[in-house]
Motif scaffolding. Structure first.
Motif, PDB file in Angstrom:
ATOM      1  N   LYS A  80     -19.761 -28.323  47.824  1.00 20.08           N
ATOM      2  CA  LYS A  80     -20.688 -29.456  47.901  1.00 20.08           C
ATOM      3  C   LYS A  80     -20.509 -29.843  46.401  1.00 20.08           C
ATOM      4  O   LYS A  80     -20.447 -30.858  45.666  1.00 20.08           O
ATOM      5  CB  LYS A  80     -22.199 -28.461  47.654  1.00 20.08           C
ATOM      6  CG  LYS A  80     -22.676 -28.054  49.406  1.00 20.08           C
ATOM      7  CD  LYS A  80     -24.521 -28.380  48.270  1.00 20.08           C
ATOM      8  CE  LYS A  80     -25.000 -27.645  49.513  1.00 20.08           C
ATOM      9  NZ  LYS A  80     -25.487 -25.981  49.855  1.00 20.08           N
ATOM     10  N   TYR A  81     -20.669 -29.319  45.269  1.00 14.07           N
ATOM     11  CA  TYR A  81     -19.699 -29.843  44.072  1.00 14.07           C
ATOM     12  C   TYR A  81     -18.916 -30.684  43.936  1.00 14.07           C
ATOM     13  O   TYR A  81     -18.848 -31.709  43.520  1.00 14.07           O
ATOM     14  CB  TYR A  81     -19.433 -28.732  43.035  1.00 14.07           C
ATOM     15  CG  TYR A  81     -21.056 -27.804  42.145  1.00 14.07           C
ATOM     16  CD1 TYR A  81     -22.059 -29.344  41.150  1.00 14.07           C
ATOM     17  CD2 TYR A  81     -21.511 -27.128  41.927  1.00 14.07           C
ATOM     18  CE1 TYR A  81     -23.175 -28.611  41.127  1.00 14.07           C
ATOM     19  CE2 TYR A  81     -22.490 -25.957  41.734  1.00 14.07           C
ATOM     20  CZ  TYR A  81     -23.349 -27.345  41.188  1.00 14.07           C
ATOM     21  OH  TYR A  81     -24.524 -27.109  40.395  1.00 14.07           O
ATOM     22  N   ASN A  98     -17.243 -19.334  37.669  1.00  8.69           N
ATOM     23  CA  ASN A  98     -17.716 -19.784  37.638  1.00  8.69           C
ATOM     24  C   ASN A  98     -18.886 -19.585  38.582  1.00  8.69           C
ATOM     25  O   ASN A  98     -19.736 -20.293  39.165  1.00  8.69           O
ATOM     26  CB  ASN A  98     -17.844 -21.092  37.491  1.00  8.69           C
ATOM     27  CG  ASN A  98     -17.419 -22.195  36.445  1.00  8.69           C
ATOM     28  OD1 ASN A  98     -17.536 -21.572  35.184  1.00  8.69           O
ATOM     29  ND2 ASN A  98     -15.595 -22.165  36.190  1.00  8.69           N
ATOM     30  N   GLN A 125     -12.290 -32.150  36.616  1.00  5.50           N
ATOM     31  CA  GLN A 125     -13.783 -32.423  36.238  1.00  5.50           C
ATOM     32  C   GLN A 125     -14.907 -31.563  35.673  1.00  5.50           C
ATOM     33  O   GLN A 125     -15.389 -31.957  34.982  1.00  5.50           O
ATOM     34  CB  GLN A 125     -14.010 -33.930  36.309  1.00  5.50           C
ATOM     35  CG  GLN A 125     -13.681 -35.201  35.742  1.00  5.50           C
ATOM     36  CD  GLN A 125     -13.627 -36.484  36.486  1.00  5.50           C
ATOM     37  OE1 GLN A 125     -14.151 -36.140  37.068  1.00  5.50           O
ATOM     38  NE2 GLN A 125     -12.789 -37.353  36.152  1.00  5.50           N
ATOM     39  N   LEU A 126     -14.961 -30.608  36.982  1.00  8.40           N
ATOM     40  CA  LEU A 126     -15.972 -29.883  37.402  1.00  8.40           C
ATOM     41  C   LEU A 126     -16.057 -29.083  36.501  1.00  8.40           C
ATOM     42  O   LEU A 126     -16.553 -28.460  35.446  1.00  8.40           O
ATOM     43  CB  LEU A 126     -15.748 -29.060  38.636  1.00  8.40           C
ATOM     44  CG  LEU A 126     -16.754 -28.407  39.136  1.00  8.40           C
ATOM     45  CD1 LEU A 126     -18.266 -29.256  39.165  1.00  8.40           C
ATOM     46  CD2 LEU A 126     -16.623 -27.610  40.488  1.00  8.40           C
ATOM     47  N   TYR A 127     -14.572 -28.123  36.338  1.00  5.04           N
ATOM     48  CA  TYR A 127     -14.762 -26.932  35.115  1.00  5.04           C
ATOM     49  C   TYR A 127     -14.535 -27.600  33.736  1.00  5.04           C
ATOM     50  O   TYR A 127     -14.040 -26.569  32.803  1.00  5.04           O
ATOM     51  CB  TYR A 127     -13.458 -25.906  35.423  1.00  5.04           C
ATOM     52  CG  TYR A 127     -14.160 -25.379  37.028  1.00  5.04           C
ATOM     53  CD1 TYR A 127     -15.549 -25.196  36.866  1.00  5.04           C
ATOM     54  CD2 TYR A 127     -13.273 -25.825  37.985  1.00  5.04           C
ATOM     55  CE1 TYR A 127     -15.809 -24.467  38.334  1.00  5.04           C
ATOM     56  CE2 TYR A 127     -13.658 -24.979  39.910  1.00  5.04           C
ATOM     57  CZ  TYR A 127     -14.966 -24.627  39.808  1.00  5.04           C
ATOM     58  OH  TYR A 127     -15.650 -23.513  40.816  1.00  5.04           O
ATOM     59  N   LYS A 128     -14.777 -28.638  33.655  1.00  9.91           N
ATOM     60  CA  LYS A 128     -14.072 -29.539  32.395  1.00  9.91           C
ATOM     61  C   LYS A 128     -12.641 -28.696  31.465  1.00  9.91           C
ATOM     62  O   LYS A 128     -12.512 -27.878  30.228  1.00  9.91           O
ATOM     63  CB  LYS A 128     -15.319 -28.957  31.224  1.00  9.91           C
ATOM     64  CG  LYS A 128     -16.804 -29.893  31.285  1.00  9.91           C
ATOM     65  CD  LYS A 128     -17.157 -29.176  29.911  1.00  9.91           C
ATOM     66  CE  LYS A 128     -18.827 -30.315  30.550  1.00  9.91           C
ATOM     67  NZ  LYS A 128     -19.785 -29.798  30.125  1.00  9.91           N
ATOM     68  N   MET A 169     -19.536 -19.250  41.763  1.00 14.86           N
ATOM     69  CA  MET A 169     -19.733 -19.978  42.641  1.00 14.86           C
ATOM     70  C   MET A 169     -19.092 -19.249  43.776  1.00 14.86           C
ATOM     71  O   MET A 169     -17.971 -18.475  43.937  1.00 14.86           O
ATOM     72  CB  MET A 169     -18.830 -22.023  42.716  1.00 14.86           C
ATOM     73  CG  MET A 169     -19.317 -21.977  41.450  1.00 14.86           C
ATOM     74  SD  MET A 169     -17.965 -24.019  40.930  1.00 14.86           S
ATOM     75  CE  MET A 169     -19.710 -24.751  40.228  1.00 14.86           C
ATOM     76  N   ILE A 171     -17.325 -22.267  32.436  1.00 15.26           N
ATOM     77  CA  ILE A 171     -17.995 -23.644  31.428  1.00 15.26           C
ATOM     78  C   ILE A 171     -18.621 -22.712  30.663  1.00 15.26           C
ATOM     79  O   ILE A 171     -19.306 -23.455  29.580  1.00 15.26           O
ATOM     80  CB  ILE A 171     -18.695 -24.088  32.168  1.00 15.26           C
ATOM     81  CG1 ILE A 171     -18.256 -24.766  33.547  1.00 15.26           C
ATOM     82  CG2 ILE A 171     -19.917 -24.436  31.723  1.00 15.26           C
ATOM     83  CD1 ILE A 171     -17.895 -26.043  33.062  1.00 15.26           C
TER      84      ILE A 171
END
Lengths: 139, 335
Positions: free
Chosen positions: A86-87, A77, A117-120, A79, A135
């Motif tokens: 931060k996320y 993703n 949750q962040l990466y679904k 990052m 994502i």
């Protein structure tokens, strides 16, 4: 810039018709649709090749057990540790430690849930170490 | 649902500005909004890194155009940033319920309607939300040909993207506009301010000096970084220059379009000539990009090299210096 021949190559924009400014035959600027200039495609392609290379390297590292599967999700993703921290509102050093398989395997469900949750993805994917696509590239 | 005049544009921020003003009955083209919003700029900041690459920008910082537009007498804009995601979405819904189209700053990475090849972590994208149906927002994204739709939780993520230039849920809408926009003083002001930043910056990384600095550094990349990294850096510079939203040629063509339009408004031949010269500068930027693409693809022609690219950029710098000196003199005569 002269009005170029309309390129049929949709290339990198996946068929998104963008507009840009070009001179018409009277020497006046107008917004011209449907034109992707080849050098942008080359540059964009280069950037994605680099990302793909990093993803492959990360997959190998995960497979060799040198990093946790979180490393794959982070790289896939686009990052880095700072951005991921931060996320997920954690300090960087924690994220850094979570990339170590030994520590990652002992993480509480609440922390895993944050990443999932962040990466679904499902928390289970992280526990099982399944590498789902990023994502922006849903299955 | 309110009727929003969606018009596709080349750059997101000037497009949003133009669309919002048009909605309030002030007809303004995107190029004009870009010009009076002082959108053109050049900066090369190797110490700021984006995905590990030096920051090269051909336009003013995100939000600059909107700030300039607010400064126009009679224009007032409501702006707010948020800490809390739910609060930010609730305020958006309230504004939409009152039939106000709302401009948002978002990240690109989280917007599902974006083509996947463009989904980088870039946080200074602008769009207008003009309605909500169920859980979906109706969005007028200026770089798209038609209005698009986006799920609420995706939009919330995009509004709270982290990283450089984090939008922090920023939303804005016009609360007051003048009955008629007097363009002449605004054009003169915009031109003056652009020529100042391009010519007279005390900081050597900005404006024409910045372009020359880039040329100097670029010539040394192969030795300093090695062939592969140098090509990546080069690709990055080209992407910043030609990416969606630049109108091509690193915004130079868009600014030339503004100068042409201004020449009509001001009845001024000189602006037309400046537009033509700026087009020349934009073409030089494109020549550089084409050469860079050939080098990246390993299809370099015999005289393609980093040194000749640097020479090409320097030629562009000289042309831009001439154009902006001319524009500065013109602006002096039109206080």
């Amino acid at each position: 810039m002269e009005l170029p021949n309309h390129s049929s190559d949709e290339g990198i924009t996946d068929g998104l018709k963008i507009v840009s400014y070009a001179l018409n035959s009277k020497g006046e600027y107008e917004l011209t649709p449907d034109f992707v200039w080849p050098p942008v495609n080359v540059a964009n392609h280069l950037a994605w090749l680099e990302i793909a290379k990093q993803i492959t390297q990360s997959r190998e590292k995960v497979a060799a057990g040198r990093v946790s599967c979180l490393h794959y999700y982070m790289i896939a993703n686009q990052m880095d540790i700072g951005l991921l921290a931060k996320y997920t509102s954690q300090p960087r050093w924690k994220v850094f430690l979570h990339l170590v398989p030994f520590i990652f395997n002992k993480l509480p469900a609440s922390t895993l849930k944050k990443y999932a949750q962040l990466y679904k993805i499902a928390t289970d994917d992280l526990i099982q170490g399944r590498l789902r696509p990023p994502i922006y590239k849903p299955e | 649902m309110l009727d929003f005049p969606h018009k596709q544009s080349a750059h997101c921020e000037s497009g949003v500005a133009a669309n919002l003003l048009t909605h309030r009955g002030i007809n303004i083209s995107e190029a004009m909004a870009f010009g009076i919003g002082v959108g053109l700029f050049f900066g090369y900041f190797p110490f700021v890194r984006i995905n590990g690459m030096p920051l090269v920008t051909y336009r003013a910082a995100a939000g600059h155009i909107l700030r300039q537009l607010i400064a126009i007498p009679g224009v007032q804009m409501y702006q707010k940033k948020f800490r809390n995601q739910d609060e930010a979405m609730a305020e958006l819904d309230r504004a939409l319920a009152a039939s106000i189209p709302v401009g948002l700053q978002t990240g690109v990475f989280w917007l599902p309607y974006f083509p996947k090849a463009l989904r980088f972590h870039f946080n200074a994208h602008n769009l207008v939300v003009y309605g909500k149906e169920g859980n979906e927002y109706l969005i007028s994204d200026p770089v798209f040909p038609k209005p698009v739709r986006c799920q609420a939780d995706d939009l919330a993520r995009a509004r709270f993207a982290s990283g450089a230039l984090a939008p922090k849920g920023k939303m804005y809408y016009l609360t007051q506009v003048p009955e008629k926009l007097e363009r002449r003083p605004l054009i003169a002001r915009g031109v003056r301010s652009v020529s100042k930043s391009m010519l007279a910056s005390p900081f050597p990384l900005i404006g024409v000096r910045g372009i020359r600095f880039l040329a100097k550094r670029l010539a040394k990349w192969p030795q300093r970084l090695g062939r592969e990294r140098a090509d990546l850096h080069l690709g990055h510079v080209v992407r910043m220059q030609e990416e969606i939203g630049t109108g091509g040629g690193g915004f130079r063509f868009m600014y030339a379009a503004f100068l042409q339009e201004s020449a009509e408004v001001m009845q001024e031949r000189r602006l037309h000539d400046c537009a033509a010269s700026l087009t020349g500068a934009g073409d030089t930027w494109r020549e550089f990009a084409a050469m860079a693409a050939r080098i990246c693809k390993d299809r370099a022609l015999p005289d393609d090299s980093y040194a000749s690219m640097a020479a090409c950029i320097n030629r562009g710098a000289a042309m831009e210096e001439k154009v902006f000196t001319e524009l500065q003199q013109w602006a002096k005569q039109h206080p």
